[in-house]
Enzyme design. Structure first.
Site, mmCIF file in Angstrom:
data_model
loop_
_atom_site.group_PDB
_atom_site.id
_atom_site.type_symbol
_atom_site.label_atom_id
_atom_site.label_comp_id
_atom_site.label_asym_id
_atom_site.label_seq_id
_atom_site.Cartn_x
_atom_site.Cartn_y
_atom_site.Cartn_z
ATOM 1 N N TYR A 24 7.990 2.409 -7.653
ATOM 2 C CA TYR A 24 7.425 0.713 -7.325
ATOM 3 C C TYR A 24 7.037 0.380 -9.072
ATOM 4 C CZ TYR A 24 7.102 1.138 -2.704
ATOM 5 O OH TYR A 24 6.965 1.918 -1.692
ATOM 6 N N GLU B 86 0.717 -1.214 -0.817
ATOM 7 C CA GLU B 86 -0.152 -0.035 -0.119
ATOM 8 C C GLU B 86 0.836 0.932 -0.148
ATOM 9 O OE1 GLU B 86 -2.531 -3.222 1.609
ATOM 10 O OE2 GLU B 86 -0.919 -2.269 3.100
#
Length: 148
Positions: free
Chosen positions: A119, A107
């Site tokens: 990411y 998250e």
């Protein structure tokens, strides 16, 4: 980029992890939370990034069967922007793969586009939204995932 090495974190590193945690996150983990990760969470694996024997960052992943969940990735603000976060994440993913992890989730704050871009460089894709996930300001979290 000054050389950075990685090693498994130990309980002796908690004070350094807290220093970084408090410098990076608006809703930092407590010492109790870290101690729980080291003493009672059998799925937790943490690594530290060191530069000249000083811890400048850390990352953690829970590995459950073939799935991983990244808990934290943090580089001290004084060291950000040097590629250390990317190197730290690469090392964490490598360790997960060595432990037969084939899927990883995490998250990230909706507002943290810098982390999201990092990411994405590792193939993470956007998944669901967790409404009001962060307790400090009720910000939503973006769930991201990657298949290794």
């Amino acid at each position: 980029m000054t050389e950075v090495t990685f090693r498994q974190a130990t309980i002796a590193d908690v004070k350094s992890l807290l220093r970084i945690e408090n410098a990076v996150f608006s809703s930092p983990w407590t010492e109790k939370a870290f101690r729980n990760e080291f003493y009672t969470n059998e799925y937790a694996h943490y690594i530290v990034a060191e530069q000249e024997e000083a811890i400048i960052g850390y990352a953690g992943v829970w590995m459950i069967l073939d799935e991983g969940h990244i808990t934290n990735v943090a580089i001290h603000p004084n060291q950000q922007g040097n590629g250390y976060g990317r190197a730290l994440l690469a090392e964490l993913i490598h360790i997960a793969q060595e432990n037969n992890v084939t899927k990883i989730t995490l998250e990230v704050r909706i507002s943290n586009t810098k982390a999201q871009q990092l990411y994405q460089k590792f193939g993470f894709k956007n998944g669901a939204i967790r409404k009001k996930y962060y307790p400090d300001n009720q910000e939503d979290a973006l769930v991201m995932w990657v298949e290794l």
